[in-house]
Design a protein around this motif. Structure first.
Motif, short mmCIF file in Angstrom:
data_model
loop_
_atom_site.label_atom_id
_atom_site.label_comp_id
_atom_site.label_asym_id
_atom_site.label_seq_id
_atom_site.Cartn_x
_atom_site.Cartn_y
_atom_site.Cartn_z
N ARG A 1 -8.14 -1.79 4.07
CA ARG A 1 -8.01 -3.25 4.17
C ARG A 1 -8.33 -3.72 5.59
NH1 ARG A 1 -3.86 -6.22 5.97
NH2 ARG A 1 -2.34 -4.52 5.92
N ASN B 1 -2.79 1.33 5.14
CA ASN B 1 -3.90 0.66 4.44
C ASN B 1 -5.07 0.37 5.37
OD1 ASN B 1 -5.51 -0.46 2.55
ND2 ASN B 1 -4.01 -1.95 1.81
N TYR C 1 0.83 -1.21 0.00
CA TYR C 1 0.00 0.00 0.00
C TYR C 1 0.87 1.25 0.00
CZ TYR C 1 -3.10 3.69 1.51
OH TYR C 1 -3.78 4.87 1.58
N GLU D 1 -12.04 -3.60 6.18
CA GLU D 1 -12.69 -4.72 5.47
C GLU D 1 -12.53 -6.01 6.25
OE1 GLU D 1 -12.33 -2.76 1.00
OE2 GLU D 1 -10.92 -4.36 1.57
#
Ligand SMILES: Nc1nc2c(c(=O)[nH]1)N[C@H]1C(S)=C(S)[C@@H](COP(=O)(O)OP(=O)(O)OC[C@H]3O[C@@H](n4cnc5c(=O)[nH]c(N)nc54)[C@H](O)[C@@H]3O)O[C@H]1N2
Ligand SMILES: Nc1nc2c(c(=O)[nH]1)N[C@H]1C(S)=C(S)[C@@H](COP(=O)(O)OP(=O)(O)OC[C@H]3O[C@@H](n4cnc5c(=O)[nH]c(N)nc54)[C@H](O)[C@@H]3O)O[C@H]1N2
Ligand code: SF4
Ligand SMILES: [Mo]
Length: 726
Positions: A198, A195, A53, A201
């Motif tokens: 991520r 990141n 990232y 998520e």
């Protein structure tokens, strides 16, 4: 100090971390050494933290390095304009002028302001304590008082260490409650976590939930399961209402920490008047929703409450910062996996033997004009200008001033007043790489190497990282001979202002660190004497030597046994990516620095402030003035990346977000200019209507206002001038 390790001229790809924000992403930088230019910057796929990232700001490493406007040699302001100076002449001039002011008017006639980028510089961080000690001024200011200092104070009161800041264990939690942070843009602050998307998520994928409390439906709120609009500055009320609910509904379950804690009953008593219903007019949050959030938080197997800049930069920042920890504690989520935990940096700064057990650094002196107390040696930046003005501070005014990596004219409150006050100074020095809105008032500007030209180690952010890690960053380019590192410049300036030498200050620092890190009973290096450690560290006066000391004596160190497994500078230099030192682990009570290693939940400073909060409860409910908040954006870093064309191009970003209902009421139209008036000034900005704002609140980003023709910021001034929200 000479530069350490040289880069092999054959290398054309360098892996290092990005030093622009706290996330410290791993980068893979391709360079063409024959012409000294950067070919590409990519995310390092093999970096265990960032896994490839990166954000657009990483490009600034190239942009700033190659920027024609960037300063490369010391400058002196003359009637005819700026003139280049040789280093020796520049430092001699700085030393003489500062010494004269000190001799005539005393040590406190010199002030200094230290800005944010120092936190991203290894040599800067290593030498700044000696710089501060040598200047020995009561007029010390830094970006910290606009940032995390309320959190520092609350941590100092509860845990005994101002850097004992619990970090949400984002990768293992089931319920994350965010107040006043927008990690989707900032990539996490006091929660260094590249990141973030991520990670959110993954939280969702394991059935976890995200709740965001923010006056704006931010990029993070956009992803949340629940977003609560809150009136700016009212977080302490909301958090107290959560605490109130936890007690009222018998949801308090601190678990193993109860036995280590003092003041739980008192917490209940303090929260009594802040029921969800009582605070609702002040926070704007439905009392039923407040109760729901408290219940959900308490019911989650693992939950973390996290507050960031929105909870710090406000009237009750210390209380809000403290209450974030209180909520985690009362629900058993402090210091446990999936809750809020303490990182353990490899350089040892959070080990208890490193601290000297000194008394609370509070109100040992006060600002001259309005009598604000210092905390941690610093006065709030908000008093900087008045402390300089003849009209306010008289004979006691600051006469000599040094800015270090800071642009306070744009970043601190009432920048306009500061700008005028800087012109009253007898002498000003700026250690900075740009001729910007602040440094253009200096008599001398001392530039330093850019990030690609020096080595680095992400000290600060290993103390705030969501996983323990260590990371060495080699330099990408060999700097030209006239380029100096920040640490070197800090020592030289401090030494010359004192009539001593950088060698002496370096020795003082090194000896002090040896005595702190080595030979203390109960510490990992108790078997060694400082002298023995000194021999093993060599005689080269470099920041690397200090880092090596900290790493080797630190919790994962080799403890000066080269044959042992542990870390040393030599070892981390061999690893091109970040070294993962594992998930965060419980650290209480071991790392407590309070008396008897107890958790001290109700310090009198906090109790006094709760009294003030109680008064505000009555006052604020009827206050319906429009409120202005800030807004961080992906391609800005405070004020200083606007001169990088790739980041500055595109539409003007310094826009005023207004809720459509407010726009209608105030007769404002999308795309038109609006005037924003506050007690301290008037600015104009283009309106953007959006229901992402809470009605009654408008948002304008900070760090703009590049409208001063005397700067050397050709891109910022034309592409993103904007308005100075401060
Ligand atoms: N309204 C409002 N104001 C805010 C904030 C907000 O949210 N809203 N946020 C506050 C916060 S959290 C912070 S941290 C402060 C930041 O406040 P500052 O640190 O004062 O502001 P920056 O814009 O980050 O200025 C950085 C300066 O460092 C210089 N610089 C960059 N890299 C280097 C380097 O490698 N070496 C040297 N010598 N100089 C370098 C740049 O040229 C620039 O002058 O702003 C605060 N101000
Ligand atoms: N792209 C980018 N990243 C950065 C920076 C940058 O300038 N640009 N700056 C870096 C720095 S110096 C710092 S300190 C960090 C900051 O990191 P964050 O705290 O994550 O930064 P912000 O985006 O300012 O988020 C603050 C949020 O608080 C909200 N807010 C404002 N007032 C209140 C309030 O009273 N209560 C509540 N609950 N919310 C409120 C704002 O709407 C905003 O969404 O980011 C760092 N990262
Ligand atoms: S998120 Fe921060 S550390 Fe990562 S690439 Fe962007 S600026 Fe650099
Ligand atoms: Mo900051």
């Amino acid at each position: 100090m000479t530069s350490a390790k040289h880069v092999d001229p054959g290398i054309d790809r360098v892996r290092r971390s990005c030093p622009i924000c706290e996330a410290s992403c791993g980068l893979s930088i391709e360079v063409d050494r024959s012409v000294g230019s950067v070919l590409s910057i990519r995310g390092d796929e093999e970096d265990p933290r960032s896994l490839g990232y990166l954000c657009p700001k990483a490009y600034a490493l190239k942009g700033v390095y190659e920027d024609k406007d960037r300063l490369r040699r010391p400058l002196r302001r003359t009637r005819g304009g700026w003139e280049e100076l040789a280093w020796d002449d520049a430092l001699e001039l700085v030393g003489t002028r500062l010494r004269t002011i000190r001799e005539r008017h005393g040590k406190d006639a010199i002030g200094t302001y230290i800005g944010n980028p120092i936190g991203h510089s290894m040599s800067g961080l290593l030498y700044v304590p000696m710089y501060v000690q040598a200047l020995n001024t009561e007029r010390l200011f830094s970006a910290a008082t606009m940032d995390q200092q309320p959190k520092n104070l609350s941590s100092r009161l509860v845990f005994g260490d101002e850097w004992a800041i619990p970090i949400p264990d984002i990768d293992r939690t089931d319920f994350l409650l965010i107040l006043g942070g927008n990690p989707m843009i900032s990539q996490g602050s006091l929660m260094s976590a590249p990141n973030i998307r991520r990670r959110f998520e993954a939280l969702r994928a394991r059935g976890g939930r995200l709740v965001v409390v923010d006056p704006r439906r931010s990029e993070t709120a956009e992803l949340a399961d629940r977003h609560l609009f809150i009136k700016p500055g009212s977080d302490a009320f909301f958090l107290f209402a959560l605490v109130n609910t936890l007690f009222a509904e018998e949801l308090v379950a601190p678990g193993r920490l109860a036995a280590l804690s003092d003041g739980i009953d008192k917490l209940c008593e303090l929260a009594a008047s802040f029921t969800p219903d009582a605070v609702a007019p002040v926070t704007g949050i439905d009392p039923d929703l407040t109760r729901t959030v408290a219940r959900e938080f308490a019911a989650a197997a693992r939950a973390a409450c996290y507050g960031r800049i929105g909870t710090c930069t406000q009237e009750f920042g210390t209380l809000a910062s403290w209450l974030v920890d209180v909520v985690n504690f009362l629900t058993g989520n402090l210091d446990r996996a999936g809750g809020a935990m303490f990182p353990r940096p490899a350089t040892g700064q959070s080990e208890p033997h490193i601290h000297d057990g000194s008394p609370l650094p509070y109100a040992r002196w006060r600002s001259r004009v309005r009598g604000f107390p210092e905390y941690g040696g610093q006065l709030p930046v908000a008093v900087m200008a008045e402390e300089m003005e003849r009209a306010s501070a008289g004979e006691e005014r600051i006469r000599g001033f040094i800015t270090v990596c800071g642009n306070p004219v744009l970043s601190t409150p009432n920048g306009g007043r500061l700008r005028r006050a800087l012109e009253e100074l007898e002498f000003m020095v700026s250690i900075d790489i740009y001729l910007n809105e602040t440094t253009r008032h200096a008599d001398v500007i001392l530039p330093t190497t850019t990030q690609l030209e020096h080595t680095n180690y992400d000290f600060l952010f290993q103390g705030t990282s969501v996983r323990n890690m260590a990371r060495w960053s080699p330099r990408v380019f060999e700097p030209p001979p006239e380029a100096k590192d920040l640490g070197w410049v800090l020592l030289e300036v401090a030494a010359r202002a004192n009539g001593t030498t950088a060698e002496n200050l370096d020795e003082l620092l090194f000896a002090g660190m040896l005595a702190t890190w080595v030979g203390k009973p109960g510490s990992p290096c108790e078997h060694l004497t400082p002298e023995e450690a000194r021999k093993k560290l060599g005689s080269e006066r470099t920041p690397e030597r200090l880092l090596d000391l900290m790493l080797r004596a630190g919790p994962y160190g080799d403890h000066f046994d080269a044959a042992a497994e542990g870390l040393s500078l030599a070892k981390i230099q061999q690893v091109p990516h970040a070294i993962d030192l594992g998930p965060l682990e419980p650290r209480l009570p071991g790392m407590l620095r309070t008396e008897g290693q107890r958790l001290n939940w109700v310090h009198e400073i906090l109790v006094d402030d709760v009294e003030r909060l109680r008064y505000a409860l009555a006052d604020r409910a009827s206050d319906d003035r429009m409120l202005l908040i800030g807004r961080r954006q992906l391609r800005n870093m405070n004020s200083w990346l606007h001169n990088v064309y790739v980041l500055a191009k595109g539409r003007p970003r310094c826009t005023l977000l207004v809720h459509p209902k407010d726009a209608e009421r105030l007769n404002l139209r999308d795309g038109e200019e609006a005037e924003i008036r506050a007690r301290t000034g008037i600015v104009t900005a283009r309106v953007r209507c959006s229901d992402e704002m809470m009605p009654g609140v408008v948002s304008l980003p900070h760090g703009f206002g590049h409208t001063d023709a005397k700067t050397r910021l050709s891109v910022a001034n034309t592409k993103q001038p904007g308005a100075n929200s401060n």
